[in-house]
Design an enzyme around this catalytic site. Sequence first.
Site, PDB file in Angstrom:
ATOM      1  N   ARG A 191       0.850  -1.204   0.000  1.00 56.54           N
ATOM      2  CA  ARG A 191       0.000   0.000   0.000  1.00 56.54           C
ATOM      3  C   ARG A 191       0.882   1.250   0.000  1.00 56.54           C
ATOM      4  NH1 ARG A 191      -5.044   1.934   3.998  1.00 56.54           N
ATOM      5  NH2 ARG A 191      -5.201   3.978   3.056  1.00 56.54           N
ATOM      6  N   ASN A 247     -10.534  -4.124  -1.470  1.00 54.34           N
ATOM      7  CA  ASN A 247     -10.333  -2.997  -2.376  1.00 54.34           C
ATOM      8  C   ASN A 247      -9.294  -3.307  -3.444  1.00 54.34           C
ATOM      9  OD1 ASN A 247     -12.006  -0.759  -1.879  1.00 54.34           O
ATOM     10  ND2 ASN A 247     -10.947  -0.338   0.043  1.00 54.34           N
ATOM     11  N   CYS A 267     -19.226  -1.575  -0.168  1.00 56.33           N
ATOM     12  CA  CYS A 267     -18.327  -0.544   0.358  1.00 56.33           C
ATOM     13  C   CYS A 267     -19.057   0.157   1.477  1.00 56.33           C
ATOM     14  CB  CYS A 267     -17.999   0.450  -0.752  1.00 56.33           C
ATOM     15  SG  CYS A 267     -17.213   1.973  -0.174  1.00 56.33           S
ATOM     16  N   ASP A 268     -18.326   0.555   2.489  1.00 53.38           N
ATOM     17  CA  ASP A 268     -18.996   1.198   3.626  1.00 53.38           C
ATOM     18  C   ASP A 268     -19.097   2.719   3.496  1.00 53.38           C
ATOM     19  OD1 ASP A 268     -16.449   2.125   4.119  1.00 53.38           O
ATOM     20  OD2 ASP A 268     -16.080   0.803   5.810  1.00 53.38           O
ATOM     21  N   HIS A 320     -16.609   4.268  -5.087  1.00 50.11           N
ATOM     22  CA  HIS A 320     -15.721   5.407  -4.812  1.00 50.11           C
ATOM     23  C   HIS A 320     -15.824   6.450  -5.928  1.00 50.11           C
ATOM     24  CE1 HIS A 320     -12.905   3.251  -1.681  1.00 50.11           C
ATOM     25  NE2 HIS A 320     -14.194   3.162  -1.395  1.00 50.11           N
ATOM     26  N   TYR A 352     -14.587  10.301  -2.266  1.00 44.33           N
ATOM     27  CA  TYR A 352     -13.461   9.908  -3.131  1.00 44.33           C
ATOM     28  C   TYR A 352     -13.398  10.721  -4.420  1.00 44.33           C
ATOM     29  CZ  TYR A 352     -12.118   6.111  -0.080  1.00 44.33           C
ATOM     30  OH  TYR A 352     -11.670   5.393   0.996  1.00 44.33           O
ATOM     31  N   ARG A 387      -1.040   8.149   3.697  1.00 42.67           N
ATOM     32  CA  ARG A 387      -2.074   7.529   4.538  1.00 42.67           C
ATOM     33  C   ARG A 387      -1.566   6.232   5.184  1.00 42.67           C
ATOM     34  NH1 ARG A 387      -5.671   7.732   8.234  1.00 42.67           N
ATOM     35  NH2 ARG A 387      -7.186   6.059   8.151  1.00 42.67           N
TER      36      ARG A 387
HETATM   37  P1  NAD Z   1      -4.773  -5.333   6.528  1.00 43.17           P
HETATM   38  O1  NAD Z   1      -3.536  -5.510   5.703  1.00 43.17           O
HETATM   39  O2  NAD Z   1      -4.650  -4.845   7.915  1.00 43.17           O
HETATM   40  O3  NAD Z   1      -5.600  -6.680   6.572  1.00 43.17           O
HETATM   41  C1  NAD Z   1      -5.713  -7.540   5.503  1.00 43.17           C
HETATM   42  C2  NAD Z   1      -5.381  -8.956   5.920  1.00 43.17           C
HETATM   43  O4  NAD Z   1      -5.524  -9.799   4.761  1.00 43.17           O
HETATM   44  C3  NAD Z   1      -3.962  -9.155   6.430  1.00 43.17           C
HETATM   45  O5  NAD Z   1      -3.976  -9.737   7.706  1.00 43.17           O
HETATM   46  C4  NAD Z   1      -3.322 -10.073   5.385  1.00 43.17           C
HETATM   47  O6  NAD Z   1      -2.414 -11.001   5.929  1.00 43.17           O
HETATM   48  C5  NAD Z   1      -4.533 -10.787   4.812  1.00 43.17           C
HETATM   49  N1  NAD Z   1      -4.351 -11.342   3.470  1.00 43.17           N
HETATM   50  C6  NAD Z   1      -3.594 -10.851   2.453  1.00 43.17           C
HETATM   51  N2  NAD Z   1      -3.722 -11.654   1.372  1.00 43.17           N
HETATM   52  C7  NAD Z   1      -4.570 -12.651   1.718  1.00 43.17           C
HETATM   53  C8  NAD Z   1      -5.094 -13.792   1.038  1.00 43.17           C
HETATM   54  N3  NAD Z   1      -4.758 -14.032  -0.234  1.00 43.17           N
HETATM   55  N4  NAD Z   1      -5.940 -14.601   1.686  1.00 43.17           N
HETATM   56  C9  NAD Z   1      -6.285 -14.373   2.973  1.00 43.17           C
HETATM   57  N5  NAD Z   1      -5.823 -13.306   3.670  1.00 43.17           N
HETATM   58  C10 NAD Z   1      -4.973 -12.459   3.048  1.00 43.17           C
HETATM   59  O7  NAD Z   1      -5.708  -4.345   5.690  1.00 43.17           O
HETATM   60  P2  NAD Z   1      -6.956  -3.526   6.204  1.00 43.17           P
HETATM   61  O8  NAD Z   1      -6.629  -2.085   6.182  1.00 43.17           O
HETATM   62  O9  NAD Z   1      -7.470  -4.091   7.439  1.00 43.17           O
HETATM   63  O10 NAD Z   1      -7.982  -3.773   5.031  1.00 43.17           O
HETATM   64  C11 NAD Z   1      -8.413  -5.050   4.630  1.00 43.17           C
HETATM   65  C12 NAD Z   1      -9.142  -4.958   3.323  1.00 43.17           C
HETATM   66  O11 NAD Z   1     -10.438  -4.396   3.481  1.00 43.17           O
HETATM   67  C13 NAD Z   1      -8.456  -4.082   2.285  1.00 43.17           C
HETATM   68  O12 NAD Z   1      -8.654  -4.610   0.997  1.00 43.17           O
HETATM   69  C14 NAD Z   1      -9.191  -2.790   2.442  1.00 43.17           C
HETATM   70  O13 NAD Z   1      -9.026  -1.960   1.339  1.00 43.17           O
HETATM   71  C15 NAD Z   1     -10.590  -3.304   2.592  1.00 43.17           C
HETATM   72  N6  NAD Z   1     -11.621  -2.397   3.110  1.00 43.17           N
HETATM   73  C16 NAD Z   1     -12.612  -2.089   2.266  1.00 43.17           C
HETATM   74  C17 NAD Z   1     -13.646  -1.286   2.665  1.00 43.17           C
HETATM   75  C18 NAD Z   1     -14.719  -0.966   1.681  1.00 43.17           C
HETATM   76  O14 NAD Z   1     -15.411   0.000   1.837  1.00 43.17           O
HETATM   77  N7  NAD Z   1     -14.917  -1.748   0.624  1.00 43.17           N
HETATM   78  C19 NAD Z   1     -13.656  -0.762   3.950  1.00 43.17           C
HETATM   79  C20 NAD Z   1     -12.614  -1.090   4.813  1.00 43.17           C
HETATM   80  C21 NAD Z   1     -11.602  -1.927   4.379  1.00 43.17           C
HETATM   81  C1  G6P Z   2     -13.557   3.973   3.552  1.00 43.20           C
HETATM   82  C2  G6P Z   2     -13.592   3.309   2.213  1.00 43.20           C
HETATM   83  C3  G6P Z   2     -12.841   2.008   2.203  1.00 43.20           C
HETATM   84  C4  G6P Z   2     -11.442   2.187   2.777  1.00 43.20           C
HETATM   85  C5  G6P Z   2     -11.616   2.733   4.175  1.00 43.20           C
HETATM   86  C6  G6P Z   2     -10.359   2.863   4.989  1.00 43.20           C
HETATM   87  O1  G6P Z   2     -14.382   3.341   4.454  1.00 43.20           O
HETATM   88  O2  G6P Z   2     -14.882   3.070   1.772  1.00 43.20           O
HETATM   89  O3  G6P Z   2     -12.835   1.489   0.916  1.00 43.20           O
HETATM   90  O4  G6P Z   2     -10.782   0.955   2.806  1.00 43.20           O
HETATM   91  O5  G6P Z   2     -12.235   3.979   4.075  1.00 43.20           O
HETATM   92  O6  G6P Z   2      -9.421   3.691   4.463  1.00 43.20           O
HETATM   93  P1  G6P Z   2      -8.106   3.960   5.326  1.00 43.20           P
HETATM   94  O7  G6P Z   2      -7.337   4.919   4.483  1.00 43.20           O
HETATM   95  O8  G6P Z   2      -8.566   4.523   6.626  1.00 43.20           O
HETATM   96  O9  G6P Z   2      -7.422   2.620   5.459  1.00 43.20           O
HETATM   97 MN    MN Z   3     -14.877   1.639   0.041  1.00 44.37          MN
END
Ligand code: NAD
Ligand code: G6P
Ligand code: MN
Length: 442
Positions: A95, A149, A172-173, A202, A264, A284
């Site tokens: 990231r 994501n 997405c939240d 987004h 976004y 970030r």
């Molecule tokens: P993070 O890196 O803290 O957590 C992700 C976890 O996934 C890690 O523990 C990692 O080891 C694991 N991982 C990686 N590849 C993997 C695989 N192939 N199989 C199983 N596990 C695997 O990241 P985070 O900040 O906690 O975010 C997690 C995900 O959720 C990200 O993709 C983030 O963008 C997404 N997210 C999306 C939204 C949304 O609105 N759609 C909101 C919040 C977070």
């Molecule tokens: C929002 C978005 C997510 C993103 C999250 C965390 O909730 O919808 O897609 O993963 O923010 O972003 P951050 O930069 O805090 O990891």
């Molecule tokens: Mn999102």
Amino acid sequence: MMNKKSKIVLVGGGSTWTPGILKAMTTHLSTFPIEKITLYDINADRQSVIGEFAKILFKEEAPDVKVTYTTDANEAYSDVDFVFCQMRTGGFEMREKDEKIPLKHGVIGQETCGPGGFAYGLRSIVDMQKMVNKVRSISPDAWILNYTNPAAIVALALDKLFPEEDKILNICDQPVNLLRSFASLIDFDANKFEPVYFGLNHYGWFKHLYDENGKDRMPEIKEIILDGGFRPVDAEQRDQSWLDTYAMVEDMLRDFPDYLPNTYLQYYLYPDYKLSKMDPHRTRTDEVREGREKKVFEECRRIVKNGTARDSSVVHNDAHGDMMVEVAASIAHNLRKTYVVMVRNNGIVANLPDDSMIEVAASLGANGPQPYAVGKIDTFYKGLIESQHAYEKLTVEAFMENSYTKALQALTMNRTVVDAKKARLLLDDLILANQKYWPELN
Ligand code: NAD
Ligand code: G6P
Ligand code: MN
């Protein structure tokens, strides 16, 4: 019906968002009863910290729920009704590159938008395709609820790779975060909003915010924002960059007063201004590592050491966990509640491509989302969305066809890049940085 207990696996069980989802599960048991929860992650260290926390949380709050954690995919995906998925391929190490490489080229460096989102997208597709294949080989009927994501690109890729699938839902939240923040401005319960929303993930706008009497509350909310600015409802838990992001809603509203924008859009509408506010050496990722990630893991370790979660404040965003669990409940128990989710367009926005994965309000039940028609949208929004859809589609095609040219077209198409020479330099740098993860592009 409500007696039916669900079996769940959480992929990316070591994610910083997992404790919040688990907590939401404990508070929604009357509407979403659970038989078992498995946490699955490829990183055993992260998994065991969150997994041990999970065991304590459920022992205290819901001892009937069976909680386990594993790094074995076969075990994780067997006998499940729901796969909650939020993985991050390449972790925070990648990231950081997604954000810092574009900034070296004078382009927005963001996790899901622009070249960062493109790079992350190509990594995510690889792991998400594997995940779906694996789940389907073991649990053909399980619902896959995906947050991974960049959800826009993941959603489009999965739709192209698995066109017959009807049990994958990308969510997405941010729409729900925004709804809660809009609601707080007028002292209203966000759950009662019936939003009309359109766009891509987004990359969308609220067109109406109807209350339970059918009255559109958007005019009032716009007035309040134009008068006094905009802050997230959970501002006290937010880092400065998120407060700055929410504040930009007022700017967007002043320039384009029709609708309330997703935050976004700031990167696409004001790339020069946003770039001028970004520090190429501190992005970030640094903020999250020092903030959310540190806090979640320290807190979970503390809880495990003390053997109780009763005094814990490990959850940093209720909206996220609540939405994930409520969406699953709406499917499991055919509740037909309204959520903003991603679906294949197929005429829902009448003048956008049928194959775009749009984000819209849908009634969500046992047979999945039934989106509400939006009709035709105006030229400005149509043009913006079509170009972003073209970028997303070219990114997915670059993956499926191993095509360097399509990757170059995708980056050139993106509003944060535009210049093709810049796009080529960026692409070559991103290829080097992502060698371990991307398919070969030639
Ligand atoms: P993070 O890196 O803290 O957590 C992700 C976890 O996934 C890690 O523990 C990692 O080891 C694991 N991982 C990686 N590849 C993997 C695989 N192939 N199989 C199983 N596990 C695997 O990241 P985070 O900040 O906690 O975010 C997690 C995900 O959720 C990200 O993709 C983030 O963008 C997404 N997210 C999306 C939204 C949304 O609105 N759609 C909101 C919040 C977070
Ligand atoms: C929002 C978005 C997510 C993103 C999250 C965390 O909730 O919808 O897609 O993963 O923010 O972003 P951050 O930069 O805090 O990891
Ligand atoms: Mn999102």
